[in-house]
Design an enzyme around this catalytic site. Structure first.
Site, mmCIF file in Angstrom:
data_model
loop_
_atom_site.group_PDB
_atom_site.id
_atom_site.type_symbol
_atom_site.label_atom_id
_atom_site.label_comp_id
_atom_site.label_asym_id
_atom_site.label_seq_id
_atom_site.Cartn_x
_atom_site.Cartn_y
_atom_site.Cartn_z
ATOM 1 N N ASP A 179 0.858 -1.311 -0.484
ATOM 2 C CA ASP A 179 -0.054 0.053 -0.521
ATOM 3 C C ASP A 179 0.474 1.499 -0.007
ATOM 4 O O ASP A 179 1.514 1.835 0.827
ATOM 5 C CB ASP A 179 -1.247 -0.220 1.394
ATOM 6 C CG ASP A 179 -2.126 1.221 0.926
ATOM 7 O OD1 ASP A 179 -2.124 1.738 0.248
ATOM 8 O OD2 ASP A 179 -2.347 1.495 2.552
ATOM 9 N N ASP B 213 -5.572 -3.603 11.822
ATOM 10 C CA ASP B 213 -5.186 -2.629 12.615
ATOM 11 C C ASP B 213 -5.209 -3.008 14.198
ATOM 12 O O ASP B 213 -5.520 -4.031 14.590
ATOM 13 C CB ASP B 213 -6.707 -1.352 12.944
ATOM 14 C CG ASP B 213 -7.929 -1.110 11.999
ATOM 15 O OD1 ASP B 213 -6.932 -1.663 10.828
ATOM 16 O OD2 ASP B 213 -8.611 -0.242 12.577
ATOM 17 N N ARG C 62 2.626 14.028 9.908
ATOM 18 C CA ARG C 62 1.546 13.703 9.846
ATOM 19 C C ARG C 62 0.132 11.929 9.508
ATOM 20 O O ARG C 62 1.518 11.210 9.645
ATOM 21 C CB ARG C 62 1.205 13.948 7.852
ATOM 22 C CG ARG C 62 0.661 13.661 6.911
ATOM 23 C CD ARG C 62 0.584 13.164 5.944
ATOM 24 N NE ARG C 62 -0.839 13.420 5.607
ATOM 25 C CZ ARG C 62 -0.880 12.196 4.973
ATOM 26 N NH1 ARG C 62 -0.479 10.759 5.042
ATOM 27 N NH2 ARG C 62 -2.369 11.226 4.443
ATOM 28 N N ASP D 49 -1.579 9.926 9.560
ATOM 29 C CA ASP D 49 -2.328 9.066 8.607
ATOM 30 C C ASP D 49 -3.840 7.826 9.710
ATOM 31 O O ASP D 49 -3.618 7.603 10.448
ATOM 32 C CB ASP D 49 -1.659 7.483 8.071
ATOM 33 C CG ASP D 49 -2.806 7.361 6.318
ATOM 34 O OD1 ASP D 49 -2.679 8.689 5.882
ATOM 35 O OD2 ASP D 49 -2.820 6.329 6.470
ATOM 36 N N LEU E 165 -8.553 4.780 14.955
ATOM 37 C CA LEU E 165 -7.869 4.295 16.173
ATOM 38 C C LEU E 165 -8.247 3.327 16.791
ATOM 39 O O LEU E 165 -7.935 1.900 17.462
ATOM 40 C CB LEU E 165 -7.207 5.648 16.786
ATOM 41 C CG LEU E 165 -6.067 6.319 16.568
ATOM 42 C CD1 LEU E 165 -5.876 7.050 17.585
ATOM 43 C CD2 LEU E 165 -4.918 5.383 15.674
ATOM 44 N N GLU F 142 -4.825 14.021 9.117
ATOM 45 C CA GLU F 142 -5.037 13.253 7.435
ATOM 46 C C GLU F 142 -6.237 12.830 8.416
ATOM 47 O O GLU F 142 -6.389 11.107 8.541
ATOM 48 C CB GLU F 142 -4.580 12.209 6.949
ATOM 49 C CG GLU F 142 -4.993 11.778 5.702
ATOM 50 C CD GLU F 142 -5.605 10.238 5.449
ATOM 51 O OE1 GLU F 142 -5.178 10.473 3.929
ATOM 52 O OE2 GLU F 142 -5.974 9.606 6.028
ATOM 53 N N HIS G 244 -0.432 12.760 -3.228
ATOM 54 C CA HIS G 244 -0.382 11.695 -4.018
ATOM 55 C C HIS G 244 -0.797 10.876 -4.154
ATOM 56 O O HIS G 244 -1.086 9.529 -4.789
ATOM 57 C CB HIS G 244 1.028 10.763 -3.398
ATOM 58 C CG HIS G 244 0.320 10.923 -2.126
ATOM 59 N ND1 HIS G 244 0.453 11.667 -0.925
ATOM 60 C CD2 HIS G 244 -0.293 9.728 -1.191
ATOM 61 C CE1 HIS G 244 -0.536 11.490 0.441
ATOM 62 N NE2 HIS G 244 -0.907 10.893 -0.097
#
Lengths: 234, 546, 424
Positions: free
Chosen positions: B64, B174, B202, B204, B209, B246, B311
Site C-alpha cells: 500500500d 488494525d 502527518r 494517517d 483508532l 489526515e 500523491h
C-alpha cells in the site's frame, strides 16, 4: 315749353346714351370676368376633386357618418359635393367681382362682406365635418362599450353622445360663422353636454376597464354572484 | 521576513510534499534515496519552501505504497540507512527547512513482527495488540472504505483461527488502542523520531483508532482522547513540534480534531480542493465561498492545510453527486483517469497545461487561509501517466533535466522504479528543472516569486479572512487581515476579461500596492473600486494608509 | 433622436454582472404577490434539478406592482436552501428583479425579457406565467430541453385543461391560426413558452414594442413571427392549467384585443402565408397525451351569454352592418330572434363571421379597434353554442368538435382570400 321738353329729352337721351356708353364696357368687363371666373372655378373644382380622391376623403366622411346622411338625402358623394361647393363659391365670388365692376352703389360693400365671410364659412364647414367625424366615432365607441359591458339601452347612450357632439359642433360652427352671437349662450348651455362628452371619452377610451367595472357595479343589472359564472375567455 | 514566535512555525510554512523514492537517486539503483534528497535540498531552499513532508519511508512490503509499515524505527533499505536519513535531516535543518514525516498509527503491515507474534497463537503476549474476534459480525455498523477490493472489515486468520479487524486492506491489521501497551509503544515510536529532530508528523488514518460496538467506529471520543494524550506528551517533551491529521471528513466533522488547540495542530481541508477546481471550471466563485463559509472556526494555534494535488487521486468524496458527475465530466472525461471516488491526475494536465489557470490556482492556494502544500513536480508543471496503475501515474520520477533519465538517476532506464514521463508535452525533455531555471518567465521561476510574496506577508498564514461579494460572481475577492496588515486578493475565475466593482468603503483612504510588482494603484474612495481583470488573472494588493 | 431605453441603468449593471448565461427564464409580473413565490420556487427547483451545470438567470420584469411582488420574488430567490435541501446548486443561480418603465404592459415585460436574453447571450429562454399555480419543476425541463437540446426555436405548451376552459383558444385562436398559418399550434397565445436565443435576438430588434401591437400582444406576435419566419417550432405537454382567479370577471374585450386583434394585424404583412397544412412537432411528452383534468363541473351562466349575444346583435346592428356581409348579418339576426333553446351558432356561420371581421379589419372599414370590440357579442354566442352542445360530452368528443371547427376554418379559407383581395 316744347323746346324745353325737347331739350330735356335730348339731354336725357344724351345722358342715357352716355350712361349706356359708359356702362357697356363695364358690362363687357363683367361678362369677361364671370366667364374667366367660371373657368377658374371649374379648374378649382377639378383639382380639388382629384386631391380629395387621392386623400380618400370619401372613406373619411363615411367614417364620420356624413356619407350615410348624404345617401339618405340622395346627394352625390361628399368629395363631389365639396368640390361643387368650392366651384360655386369661387364662381359666385367672380360674379360678385364682376358686379362690383359695374359700379352699382352699395354692391361693393356686399361683395367685400362676401369675401370677408369666406374664411369663416370654410372654418365652420371644417368644424362641422370633424365634429361629425368625432360624433360618429365616439358614439360607436360608446355603443360597443355599452354593449360589451351589458349596460342598459346602449343605443340610447350612443345616440345621446352623438346628438350632444353634433349640437355642440353645429353651435360652434354657427359661432364661427358669426351668424348668432347668442349661440354662445347656447354653447354655454351645452357645456353640460361637453361634460357628458368628456365622460364618454373617459369611459370609452381612458379608463376603459375602470369605467366599465364602475359602470357594471353601478348600473349592471347583474349582481356579483353572477360574475363568478362568467367564463374564462382564455 | 518578520520573526514570529517559532512555536507556530507551521502557520507560516510552505510545505513541499515528496516521496523520497521519486526525487533523486544518488546511488544509481533506479530508486530515489535519502542521500539524493539531501543533495537536492538546495533546490528546495531556492524554491523557498520551509518544510518537507516525507511520505512513508519505513521498511514495508509496499503493498500500500509504504502505508503498510513493517518496522517503525528505521528506513526502507531501498532509500538508504537510518544514518542517511539523519544526515538529510541535518542538512535540511541547516538550510532552514523543517521535516515532517508520516506515521501510520491505525494499523501495521501483516508482515510487522508484532502481528506475526500476535497471530502465532491465541495466548501470545502480543495477542491483544490487534483486534481479534471469533465472529465477523462485531462492529456491524462500520462502513468499508476500500469497497472495490474488500468485502468485510474482518479477515480470517488461518493460523490462529480467528478474525482480525482491518479498516483498510486485509493485509493491514488494525492495532488495538484499547491496549495501554500499544499506546505506550506508539508513543515511544514517536519519541524515537522526535529525539532525532523530526519537526512534525502527518498521522494517517486517524479517525479509525478505536472501535466501539454500535457506532460507526469513526471519530470516537476515545480516539480523540488518545490523540490528546499523545499531543500532551509531545508538547511537554518536545515543544514546537507539530501534528497534522489526515482525516478525509467534512469540515464540520474535522473541528473536534483540533480540540481546544490541544489535539492536532493542523488538518487537511479536503472539501475545499475539489471546489477550487469546480469554481474554476464553472467560472463561479460559489463553490469556494460556500465551503469556506461552512468551515468552522478553529483554535488560534491551529491551522488548515491546503493543497491542490497530492500523491492520491483528486478525491471527490466530499462533494455531492451532482458535483462529482460534473467534476468527472469536466476533468476526467476519459474513464481511465478515474479512481475510486476521484481523479488520478496532476495539476498541469487537469488544467489543460494552461499556464494562466495553473498560476491562478497556485495563487489561490497561497492566499486562502491555511498552510499551502506543493506536491513535488507541480512547481514545474509535470504531467501524469494514466497508463500506470493505481495512483502511480502521479508518482513518476522528478524531472531534473533533459538528460539521461531526466537527471533523476544514472541507472538503466529499465531499472527505474517506474517509467519516466516521455511524451512531447509533459516528458522530461520538455518539462524539467534545468530548462526552467534558465528563464525568468518559466513556471518554476514564477513559483519562486509567488512563494516569496506569500512568505513576505504573514497575514496569509495567520490573518483573518473575509469575503467580498462583488456582484460579478466570476470574481473571487477576499480580504486577509492581521494586526495592521491588510491584504486584498482578487481572482478572476473566468476565461474572459471581467470588470468588477468592489465595495471597499471600509478601507477608504488606503492606497493599493500590488504585491508582485509593488506598483501603486488608485486610492480607495467612496465609490465602488473598479478593477479590470484579464482572463484567469489574480491580484494581491497590500493596503497602505499613507 | 435619442430613444428612451427600456432597460434602466441599474438593470443593465446587474446584467453586466451576470454575464453570459445559457438559460434565461423570464417572469413577467404585475401584482402577483399571491402566487409568484410558488412559481419562483418551482422555476428555481427546475433549473437546479434539470440544468445544474448551465449558467442560468431568472429575470423578473415587473410592471410596477403595488403588492410587493418584487420583494417576494427577491426573497424567494435566496431561500432555496431551506425549501429544497436536497437540491444543491452547483453554481450561482442569478435572479434579477427589475421594473420596466411606462407602466404595466405585458409587451413591455416581454420586451425587457427579450432584450435581457440578447444582452446575456442566452441560448435558451423561457417565459413562465406568475399565476401558474400548477407549475412543477418538471415544466422547466419540458419547456427548455427541446430548445436546449433539439434546436427548437419556439416551444408552446399543451395544457391539460377542463374541457370548458380555454374556450377562446379552442373556438377561435387555435382554429384560425391553424387555418391561416397552417400550423396546428394549440396555444397561439401562450402564457408559458420557451424560445431560442436567435429568435429572441430577432424579436428584440423589431420596432413593434413601442406600438400597441407590441405592448399588448407581444406573445402572439412572437408566435406568429416564429411560424412565418420559418423557425423550428414545437409543442410540449406541460400539465394541468387552471386559472387562479376563477372569480375575477373575465374581460373578453381585452382578451380579444390581445389575441384576435394582434392576429388580425399580423395578417397584414403575412397574408396569405401558406397553402399546405404544415405540422407541429411534439417536442417531447414525458407522460403522454394529456388526459382530461377533472370532471368537476364549472358553473357557467349560459343564459347570460345568450342574452348578451342577442342584445349585441340588436344593438350593434349599425356597426355590424358595416363589417359583415348582408347575408351573414341577416342569418345572425334570424338566429338571435330564435328562443334560447333553439338557438345555435353554426360553425359555418361562425367561420364566415370571423373571416368577414378579418377582412373588414384589413380594409379598415371602421376603426380597427371597434371591429375587434364588435366581435365580442358574436363570440359570446359561439361560446354559448359550444357549451350547450358539449354539456354532456367527454373531453375526447370535445376535441372532435374542435377538430371539426378547424376543418371548417380551413375549408372556408378561400372565402377569406376572396374578401381580402376584393372589395367587401
Amino acid at each position: 315749353m316744347w323746346d324745353k321738353f325737347v331739350l330735356e329729352l335730348t339731354q336725357a337721351s344724351h345722358g342715357i346714351v352716355e350712361n349706356i356708353a359708359r356702362f357697356l364696357p363695364r358690362l363687357l368687363v363683367m361678362i369677361v370676368i364671370v366667364i374667366i371666373g367660371w373657368f377658374i372655378a371649374w379648374i378649382f373644382k377639378v383639382v380639388l376633386r382629384s386631391i380629395l380622391r387621392l386623400a380618400k376623403f370619401d372613406k373619411l366622411s363615411q367614417d364620420a357618418g356624413a356619407a350615410q346622411l348624404l345617401n339618405r338625402a340622395a346627394l352625390p358623394s361628399s368629395s363631389e359635393l365639396l368640390s361643387r361647393l368650392v366651384f360655386w363659391v369661387a364662381w359666385i365670388g367672380f360674379i360678385l367681382i364682376g358686379v362690383s365692376v359695374l359700379g352699382i352703389v352699395g354692391i361693393e360693400e356686399h361683395v367685400a362682406r362676401f369675401f370677408g365671410f369666406l374664411p369663416q364659412l370654410f372654418a365652420s364647414l371644417f368644424i362641422l365635418f370633424f365634429g361629425l367625424l368625432a360624433a360618429s366615432f365616439f358614439s360607436r365607441a360608446a355603443l360597443l362599450a355599452a354593449v360589451n359591458s351589458d349596460l342598459p339601452s346602449p343605443r340610447l347612450i350612443s345616440w345621446t353622445i352623438r346628438t350632444l357632439i353634433i349640437v355642440f359642433t353645429i353651435s360652434m360652427g354657427l359661432e364661427e360663422l358669426g351668424l348668432g352671437e347668442h349661440t354662445v349662450v347656447v354653447a354655454f348651455g351645452i357645456v353640460f353636454g361637453a361634460l357628458m362628452f368628456g365622460l364618454a371619452l373617459a369611459f370609452g377610451l381612458g379608463g376603459q376597464d375602470l369605467a366599465r367595472q364602475f359602470l357594471q357595479r353601478r348600473f349592471g343589472r347583474h349582481g356579483k354572484e353572477e360574475h363568478e359564472d362568467e367564463l374564462s375567455p382564455l | 521576513m518578520t520573526q514570529l514566535p517559532d512555536g507556530l512555525w507551521y502557520k507560516d510554512a510552505v510545505i513541499y510534499q515528496v516521496h523520497v523514492r521519486t526525487f533523486f537517486d544518488a546511488n544509481g539503483d533506479g530508486i530515489g534515496d535519502f542521500r539524493g534528497l539531501a543533495q537536492k535540498i538546495d533546490y528546495l531552499a531556492e524554491l523557498g519552501v520551509t518544510a518537507i513532508w516525507l511520505m512513508p519511508f519505513f521498511p514495508s512490503p509496499l503493498r500500500d505504497d509504504g502505508y503498510d509499515i513493517a518496522d517503525y524505527r528505521t528506513v526502507h533499505p531501498s532509500y538508504g540507512v537510518l544514518d542517511d536519513f539523519k544526515a538529510f535531516l541535518e542538512i535540511a535543518h541547516a538550510r532552514g527547512i523543517r521535516v515532517i514525516i508520516e506515521l501510520v498509527l491505525n494499523h501495521t503491515s501483516d508482515q510487522h513482527p508484532w502481528f506475526q507474534e500476535s497471530r502465532s497463537s491465541r495466548d501470545n503476549a502480543r495477542r491483544d495488540w490487534y483486534v481479534w474476534s471469533d465472529t465477523d459480525t462485531r462492529y456491524h455498523g462500520t462502513r468499508i472504505i476500500f469497497i472495490d477490493t474488500e468485502l468485510s472489515n474482518w479477515a480470517w486468520d488461518p493460523v490462529s483461527k480467528q478474525y482480525y479487524w482491518h479498516r483498510f486492506f486485509s493485509h493491514q491489521p488494525d492495532l488495538n488502542y484499547d491496549n495501554p501497551a500499544v499506546r505506550e509503544e506508539m508513543w515511544s515510536v514517536m519519541k524515537f523520531w522526535l529525539a532525532m529532530g523530526v519537526d512534525g508528523f502527518r498521522l494517517d488514518a486517524i479517525p479509525y483508532l478505536v472501535e466501539r460496538e454500535g457506532t460507526s467506529c469513526e471519530n470516537l471520543p476515545e480516539t480523540h482522547q488518545i490523540m490528546r494524550e499523545l499531543r500532551a506528551r509531545m508538547d511537554q517533551e518536545y515543544p514546537g513540534r507539530m501534528l497534522l491529521a489526515e482525516a478525509n471528513q467534512w469540515p464540520a466533522d474535522l473541528g473536534p480534531y483540533f480540540g481546544n488547540g490541544d489535539e492536532f495542530n493542523m488538518a487537511f481541508h479536503f472539501p475545499l480542493m475539489p471546489r477550487m477546481f469546480m469554481g474554476l471550471k464553472l467560472e463561479d466563485r460559489k463553490p469556494i465561498t460556500e465551503i469556506l463559509q461552512q468551515t468552522p472556526v478553529i483554535p488560534e494555534n491551529c491551522q488548515w492545510c491546503l493543497f491542490l494535488r497530492n500523491h492520491d487521486e483528486l478525491t471527490l468524496e466530499m462533494v455531492t453527486d451532482t458535483e462529482r458527475d460534473y467534476m468527472y465530466d469536466e476533468y476526467a472525461k476519459d474513464k481511465s483517469m478515474r479512481l475510486n471516488l476521484g481523479i488520478r491526475r496532476r495539476l498541469a494536465p487537469l488544467l489543460d497545461n494552461d499556464r494562466r489557470r495553473i498560476e491562478l490556482m497556485n495563487g489561490l492556494l497561497m492566499s486562502l487561509p491555511g498552510t499551502p502544500i506543493v506536491y513535488y513536480g507541480d512547481e514545474i508543471g509535470m504531467g501524469d501517466n494514466v497508463n500506470l496503475g493505481d495512483r502511480n501515474g502521479v508518482r513518476t520520477p522528478m524531472q531534473w533535466s533533459g538528460g539521461w533519465n531526466g537527471g533523476f538517476s544514472n541507472a538503466d532506464p529499465e531499472a527505474l522504479y517506474t517509467p519516466l514521463m516521455l511524451n512531447p508535452v509533459y516528458g522530461y525533455q520538455a518539462v524539467n528543472v534545468e530548462s526552467q531555471k534558465r528563464f525568468d518567465h518559466s513556471l518554476l521561476s514564477w513559483m519562486k516569486r509567488l512563494i516569496r510574496a506569500r512568505k513576505a506577508a504573514p497575514v496569509f498564514g495567520r490573518g483573518s479572512m473575509e469575503f467580498l461579494y462583488p456582484a460579478n460572481h466570476r470574481i473571487l475577492a477576499f480580504v486577509r487581515q492581521l494586526d495592521k496588515e491588510t491584504v486584498l486578493a482578487v481572482n478572476n475565475l473566468s476565461s474572459s476579461a471581467q470588470a468588477v466593482e468592489l465595495d471597499l468603503r471600509r478601507y477608504k483612504g488606503n492606497i493599493l500596492i500590488e504585491m508582485f510588482g509593488k506598483n501603486i494603484f488608485p486610492r480607495i474612495g467612496d465609490l465602488p473600486y473598479l478593477l479590470t481583470m484579464g482572463p484567469y488573472e489574480f491580484f494581491w494588493f497590500r493596503l497602505r494608509k499613507i | 433622436m435619442a430613444e428612451e431605453s427600456i432597460l434602466s441603468d441599474d438593470f443593465l449593471r446587474e446584467l453586466m454582472n451576470v454575464g453570459e448565461v445559457d438559460i434565461l427564464v423570464g417572469l413577467p409580473t404585475y401584482n402577483d404577490a399571491r402566487t409568484v413565490s410558488h412559481v419562483v420556487q418551482a422555476v428555481r427547483a427546475g433549473l437546479l434539478k434539470y440544468f445544474p451545470r448551465q449558467r442560468a438567470v431568472i429575470i423578473n420584469a415587473d410592471g410596477g406592482s403595488k403588492d410587493s411582488t418584487q420583494e417576494i420574488v427577491r426573497a424567494s430567490s435566496i431561500s432555496d436552501l431551506q425549501n429544497a435541501p436536497n437540491l444543491h446548486a452547483l453554481r450561482t443561480l442569478h435572479s434579477i428583479s427589475t421594473q420596466y418603465s411606462g407602466g404595466h404592459a405585458p409587451g413591455a415585460a416581454l420586451h425587457t425579457i427579450l432584450a435581457a436574453a440578447e444582452l446575456l447571450r442566452a441560448s435558451t429562454c423561457a417565459v413562465v406565467s406568475p399565476d401558474s399555480v400548477n407549475i412543477e419543476p418538471e415544466w422547466i425541463d419540458r419547456l427548455l430541453r427541446p430548445v436546449a437540446r433539439d434546436n427548437f426555436d419556439l416551444i408552446t405548451p399543451i395544457y391539460r385543461r377542463h374541457k370548458f376552459e380555454g374556450l377562446l383558444v379552442s373556438n377561435l385562436l387555435y382554429p384560425i391560426t391553424r387555418a391561416l398559418y397552417c400550423k396546428p399550434i394549440r396555444e397561439p397565445y401562450p402564457s408559458e413558452f420557451s424560445f431560442s436565443g436567435r429568435l429572441a435576438v430577432q424579436m428584440a430588434g423589431l420596432d413593434i414594442w413601442q406600438q400597441e401591437t407590441g405592448r399588448i400582444g407581444g406573445e402572439t406576435y412572437l408566435v406568429v413571427s416564429a411560424i412565418t419566419g420559418g423557425y423550428q417550432t414545437g409543442q410540449v405537454f406541460l400539465g394541468p392549467k387552471s386559472r387562479t382567479d376563477q372569480s375575477a370577471p373575465a374581460d373578453i374585450v381585452k382578451a380579444l384585443r390581445q389575441t384576435v386583434g394582434i392576429l388580425f394585424s399580423t395578417l397584414e404583412s403575412n397574408f396569405p402565408s401558406c397553402s399546405a397544412q404544415g405540422e407541429m412537432k411534439i417536442a417531447s411528452s414525458p407522460d403522454g397525451r394529456p388526459a382530461e383534468i377533472d370532471t368537476e363541473p364549472i358553473r357557467v351562466n349560459r343564459k347570460r351569454l345568450h342574452q348578451m349575444f342577442v342584445r349585441g346583435i340588436v344593438d350593434l346592428e349599425p356597426v355590424l352592418k358595416t363589417i359583415l356581409a348582408a347575408s351573414t348579418l341577416a342569418e345572425l339576426q334570424r338566429a338571435a330572434a330564435l328562443p334560447e333553446e333553439n338557438f345555435r351558432y353554426t360553425d359555418e356561420l361562425w367561420v364566415r363571421s370571423v373571416y368577414e371581421f378579418a377582412a373588414s379589419y384589413h380594409h379598415s372599414i371602421i376603426s380597427r379597434d371597434h371591429i375587434v370590440q364588435a366581435l365580442a357579442p358574436l363570440y359570446r354566442g359561439k361560446a354559448y353554442t359550444f357549451l350547450t352542445e358539449n354539456r354532456e360530452t367527454s373531453a375526447q368528443e370535445v376535441e372532435v368538435c374542435v377538430e371539426q371547427l378547424c376543418v371548417k376554418f380551413e375549408e372556408l379559407k378561400p372565402y377569406l382570400v376572396e374578401l381580402w383581395n376584393g372589395k367587401k
